[in-house]
Design a protein around this motif. Sequence first.
Motif, PDB file in Angstrom:
ATOM      1  N   SER A 144     -57.131-104.760  80.911  1.00  0.00           N
ATOM      2  CA  SER A 144     -57.469-104.813  82.319  1.00  0.00           C
ATOM      3  C   SER A 144     -56.787-103.685  83.095  1.00  0.00           C
ATOM      4  CB  SER A 144     -57.096-106.203  82.822  1.00  0.00           C
ATOM      5  OG  SER A 144     -56.922-106.215  84.177  1.00  0.00           O
ATOM      6  N   LEU A 145     -55.508-103.451  82.777  1.00  0.00           N
ATOM      7  CA  LEU A 145     -54.784-102.342  83.405  1.00  0.00           C
ATOM      8  C   LEU A 145     -55.491-101.017  83.148  1.00  0.00           C
ATOM      9  CD1 LEU A 145     -51.512-101.305  84.243  1.00  0.00           C
ATOM     10  CD2 LEU A 145     -51.898-100.407  81.980  1.00  0.00           C
ATOM     11  N   MET A 146     -55.875-100.807  81.882  1.00  0.00           N
ATOM     12  CA  MET A 146     -56.499 -99.537  81.518  1.00  0.00           C
ATOM     13  C   MET A 146     -57.886 -99.398  82.139  1.00  0.00           C
ATOM     14  SD  MET A 146     -54.268 -97.827  79.835  1.00  0.00           S
ATOM     15  CE  MET A 146     -55.189 -96.435  79.202  1.00  0.00           C
ATOM     16  N   SER A 147     -58.525-100.534  82.428  1.00  0.00           N
ATOM     17  CA  SER A 147     -59.858-100.471  83.027  1.00  0.00           C
ATOM     18  C   SER A 147     -59.790-100.153  84.518  1.00  0.00           C
ATOM     19  CB  SER A 147     -60.597-101.793  82.820  1.00  0.00           C
ATOM     20  OG  SER A 147     -60.620-102.105  81.444  1.00  0.00           O
ATOM     21  N   GLN A 148     -58.605-100.375  85.101  1.00  0.00           N
ATOM     22  CA  GLN A 148     -58.445-100.110  86.543  1.00  0.00           C
ATOM     23  C   GLN A 148     -58.121 -98.668  86.855  1.00  0.00           C
ATOM     24  OE1 GLN A 148     -55.370-102.624  88.360  1.00  0.00           O
ATOM     25  NE2 GLN A 148     -55.940-104.143  86.826  1.00  0.00           N
ATOM     26  N   VAL A 149     -57.709 -97.932  85.830  1.00  0.00           N
ATOM     27  CA  VAL A 149     -57.246 -96.580  86.087  1.00  0.00           C
ATOM     28  C   VAL A 149     -58.262 -95.547  85.609  1.00  0.00           C
ATOM     29  CG1 VAL A 149     -54.810 -97.210  85.991  1.00  0.00           C
ATOM     30  CG2 VAL A 149     -55.966 -96.508  83.890  1.00  0.00           C
ATOM     31  N   SER A 150     -58.181 -94.375  86.197  1.00  0.00           N
ATOM     32  CA  SER A 150     -59.076 -93.310  85.780  1.00  0.00           C
ATOM     33  C   SER A 150     -58.361 -91.982  85.980  1.00  0.00           C
ATOM     34  CB  SER A 150     -60.354 -93.385  86.613  1.00  0.00           C
ATOM     35  OG  SER A 150     -61.075 -92.197  86.475  1.00  0.00           O
ATOM     36  N   HIS A 151     -58.053 -91.337  84.891  1.00  0.00           N
ATOM     37  CA  HIS A 151     -57.327 -90.063  84.947  1.00  0.00           C
ATOM     38  C   HIS A 151     -57.692 -89.271  83.693  1.00  0.00           C
ATOM     39  CE1 HIS A 151     -53.876 -87.280  84.785  1.00  0.00           C
ATOM     40  NE2 HIS A 151     -53.821 -87.442  86.092  1.00  0.00           N
ATOM     41  N   SER A 152     -57.821 -87.964  83.844  1.00  0.00           N
ATOM     42  CA  SER A 152     -58.272 -87.160  82.702  1.00  0.00           C
ATOM     43  C   SER A 152     -57.322 -87.236  81.511  1.00  0.00           C
ATOM     44  CB  SER A 152     -58.481 -85.714  83.136  1.00  0.00           C
ATOM     45  OG  SER A 152     -57.297 -85.220  83.719  1.00  0.00           O
ATOM     46  N   HIS A 153     -56.043 -87.529  81.771  1.00  0.00           N
ATOM     47  CA  HIS A 153     -55.100 -87.596  80.656  1.00  0.00           C
ATOM     48  C   HIS A 153     -54.735 -89.034  80.268  1.00  0.00           C
ATOM     49  CE1 HIS A 153     -54.891 -83.301  80.465  1.00  0.00           C
ATOM     50  NE2 HIS A 153     -54.631 -83.246  81.760  1.00  0.00           N
ATOM     51  N   LEU A 154     -55.610 -89.970  80.624  1.00  0.00           N
ATOM     52  CA  LEU A 154     -55.457 -91.355  80.151  1.00  0.00           C
ATOM     53  C   LEU A 154     -56.701 -91.714  79.361  1.00  0.00           C
ATOM     54  CD1 LEU A 154     -54.112 -93.323  83.279  1.00  0.00           C
ATOM     55  CD2 LEU A 154     -52.845 -92.787  81.182  1.00  0.00           C
ATOM     56  N   VAL A 155     -56.501 -92.366  78.241  1.00  0.00           N
ATOM     57  CA  VAL A 155     -57.604 -92.741  77.376  1.00  0.00           C
ATOM     58  C   VAL A 155     -58.532 -93.748  78.091  1.00  0.00           C
ATOM     59  CG1 VAL A 155     -57.061 -94.809  76.024  1.00  0.00           C
ATOM     60  CG2 VAL A 155     -57.561 -92.654  74.855  1.00  0.00           C
ATOM     61  N   ILE A 156     -59.805 -93.694  77.774  1.00  0.00           N
ATOM     62  CA  ILE A 156     -60.756 -94.622  78.402  1.00  0.00           C
ATOM     63  C   ILE A 156     -60.870 -95.899  77.578  1.00  0.00           C
ATOM     64  CG2 ILE A 156     -63.206 -94.950  78.993  1.00  0.00           C
ATOM     65  CD1 ILE A 156     -63.323 -91.828  79.316  1.00  0.00           C
ATOM     66  N   VAL A 157     -60.706 -97.037  78.237  1.00  0.00           N
ATOM     67  CA  VAL A 157     -60.940 -98.318  77.561  1.00  0.00           C
ATOM     68  C   VAL A 157     -62.325 -98.800  77.989  1.00  0.00           C
ATOM     69  CG1 VAL A 157     -60.205-100.738  77.417  1.00  0.00           C
ATOM     70  CG2 VAL A 157     -58.506 -98.904  77.260  1.00  0.00           C
ATOM     71  N   HIS A 158     -63.216 -98.993  77.014  1.00  0.00           N
ATOM     72  CA  HIS A 158     -64.586 -99.386  77.335  1.00  0.00           C
ATOM     73  C   HIS A 158     -64.708-100.871  77.634  1.00  0.00           C
ATOM     74  CE1 HIS A 158     -66.196 -95.447  76.382  1.00  0.00           C
ATOM     75  NE2 HIS A 158     -65.528 -95.464  75.244  1.00  0.00           N
ATOM     76  N   GLY A 159     -63.844-101.670  77.034  1.00  0.00           N
ATOM     77  CA  GLY A 159     -63.913-103.098  77.288  1.00  0.00           C
ATOM     78  C   GLY A 159     -63.324-103.887  76.143  1.00  0.00           C
ATOM     79  N   VAL A 160     -63.586-105.196  76.190  1.00  0.00           N
ATOM     80  CA  VAL A 160     -63.036-106.091  75.178  1.00  0.00           C
ATOM     81  C   VAL A 160     -64.166-106.938  74.622  1.00  0.00           C
ATOM     82  CG1 VAL A 160     -61.553-108.119  74.873  1.00  0.00           C
ATOM     83  CG2 VAL A 160     -60.716-106.173  76.180  1.00  0.00           C
ATOM     84  N   SER A 161     -64.072-107.183  73.333  1.00  0.00           N
ATOM     85  CA  SER A 161     -65.044-108.080  72.731  1.00  0.00           C
ATOM     86  C   SER A 161     -64.287-109.257  72.124  1.00  0.00           C
ATOM     87  CB  SER A 161     -65.819-107.306  71.659  1.00  0.00           C
ATOM     88  OG  SER A 161     -66.341-108.200  70.712  1.00  0.00           O
ATOM     89  N   VAL A 162     -64.784-110.443  72.384  1.00  0.00           N
ATOM     90  CA  VAL A 162     -64.127-111.624  71.831  1.00  0.00           C
ATOM     91  C   VAL A 162     -65.101-112.314  70.904  1.00  0.00           C
ATOM     92  CG1 VAL A 162     -62.982-113.812  72.355  1.00  0.00           C
ATOM     93  CG2 VAL A 162     -62.754-111.893  73.925  1.00  0.00           C
ATOM     94  N   LYS A 163     -64.712-112.382  69.636  1.00  0.00           N
ATOM     95  CA  LYS A 163     -65.588-113.003  68.651  1.00  0.00           C
ATOM     96  C   LYS A 163     -64.800-114.143  68.025  1.00  0.00           C
ATOM     97  CE  LYS A 163     -68.160-111.550  64.530  1.00  0.00           C
ATOM     98  NZ  LYS A 163     -68.191-110.460  63.543  1.00  0.00           N
ATOM     99  N   ARG A 164     -65.190-115.342  68.319  1.00  0.00           N
ATOM    100  CA  ARG A 164     -64.394-116.507  67.912  1.00  0.00           C
ATOM    101  C   ARG A 164     -62.926-116.253  68.251  1.00  0.00           C
ATOM    102  NH1 ARG A 164     -66.131-116.048  62.728  1.00  0.00           N
ATOM    103  NH2 ARG A 164     -68.335-115.617  62.981  1.00  0.00           N
ATOM    104  N   SER A 165     -62.047-116.207  67.258  1.00  0.00           N
ATOM    105  CA  SER A 165     -60.646-115.988  67.615  1.00  0.00           C
ATOM    106  C   SER A 165     -60.252-114.524  67.500  1.00  0.00           C
ATOM    107  CB  SER A 165     -59.752-116.845  66.723  1.00  0.00           C
ATOM    108  OG  SER A 165     -60.025-116.515  65.386  1.00  0.00           O
ATOM    109  N   LYS A 166     -61.252-113.632  67.329  1.00  0.00           N
ATOM    110  CA  LYS A 166     -60.963-112.222  67.133  1.00  0.00           C
ATOM    111  C   LYS A 166     -61.096-111.441  68.442  1.00  0.00           C
ATOM    112  CE  LYS A 166     -62.411-109.053  63.475  1.00  0.00           C
ATOM    113  NZ  LYS A 166     -63.503-108.890  62.532  1.00  0.00           N
ATOM    114  N   ASN A 167     -59.970-110.856  68.885  1.00  0.00           N
ATOM    115  CA  ASN A 167     -59.983-110.092  70.129  1.00  0.00           C
ATOM    116  C   ASN A 167     -59.941-108.601  69.825  1.00  0.00           C
ATOM    117  OD1 ASN A 167     -59.805-112.467  71.750  1.00  0.00           O
ATOM    118  ND2 ASN A 167     -57.661-112.605  71.126  1.00  0.00           N
ATOM    119  N   ILE A 168     -60.912-107.878  70.366  1.00  0.00           N
ATOM    120  CA  ILE A 168     -61.035-106.458  70.047  1.00  0.00           C
ATOM    121  C   ILE A 168     -61.062-105.609  71.324  1.00  0.00           C
ATOM    122  CG2 ILE A 168     -62.432-104.720  68.825  1.00  0.00           C
ATOM    123  CD1 ILE A 168     -63.764-107.057  67.310  1.00  0.00           C
TER     124      ILE A 168
END
Length: 294
Positions: A70-94
């Motif tokens: 969530s923190l990474m999704s709130q920020v936007s800077h050329s030298h910060l990696v982009i987080v596309h999102g999260v996927s939750v599959k049963r108990s698997k968090n990605i």
Amino acid sequence: CFHHLKNQEIIQEQHLGQGTRTNIYSGRLLVRGGGDDNDDNDNNSSIRVVLKILEESHEDIALAFFETASLMSQVSHSHLVIVHGVSVKRSKNIMVEEYVEFGPLDVFLRKEKSAVTPQWKLAVAKQLASALNYLETKLLVHGNVCAKNILVARRGLEPGTVPFVKLSDPGIALSVLSRNERLERIPWIAPECIDSGAPIGNAADQWSFGVTLLEICNNSDLPMSSSTLSEKERFYQQKGRLAEPSSQELARFISMCLTYEPEERPSFRTVLRELTEIKNPDISPIETLPDVNP
Ligand code: ATP
Ligand code: MG
């Protein structure tokens, strides 16, 4: 908050390594392309991503993992990696993150140490400082700054080119890691973060930044890498100081960041300004790394 990705949108490929309670894979994220809405696969394209799969863990760890996404999704800077999102599959968090082509800086420096110049290192240091200055202005703390978490997007080794790096996500917050996991992170982790239950401040990143600069100066060769947890702990208890690089300018700079008093460390605003003033850094790795000698 963050973007929820559907399972069908991601494809897992090869294993890249293990992180703090994670397994990392390269993969692809399908993005719907084309103008029409039919199910023709030709209209879909995909982008290369990294999948960070959280180990089976307690709810508090999973929550901390989501908070980072969530923190990474709130920020936007050329030298910060982009987080596309999260996927939750049963108990698997990605966590699905931008794939950065040339991988982590620590490995890169070990491999390319004969090709990188002091100017190259200074450019990387400035880019990192600009990302951290951005976070500082937003009152956000990264908490896991180290060469391993800096990713190389452009090599900048060919004449006339400059490197381009991106700071990765910090992973699981320090506060929910075990004490041993925090001790393991000595010397990158700020001394005040080992025990305190108090919220971690920006000064913690300033310490880690100093250690990371040292790591960069020394081509990823840092003392203490083979120390035991109790040796590491004792080093901080005795207020040990890390060996400084030969460059006078950088040494002064690094020791300002590596003070045990968080309030005395320079802000990233200051760091960035002072780094910009260094024109000809004389960065050469220290000849022999002395033993840890508090
Ligand atoms: P930590 O929170 O401790 O940093 P992590 O889950 O981020 O843990 P890392 O150890 O940082 O895991 O990364 C493991 C490996 O995955 C790295 O050495 C690198 O090879 C690869 N990697 C991680 N992120 C990326 C990325 N965005 N692009 C390309 N490779 C990556
Ligand atoms: Mg990482």
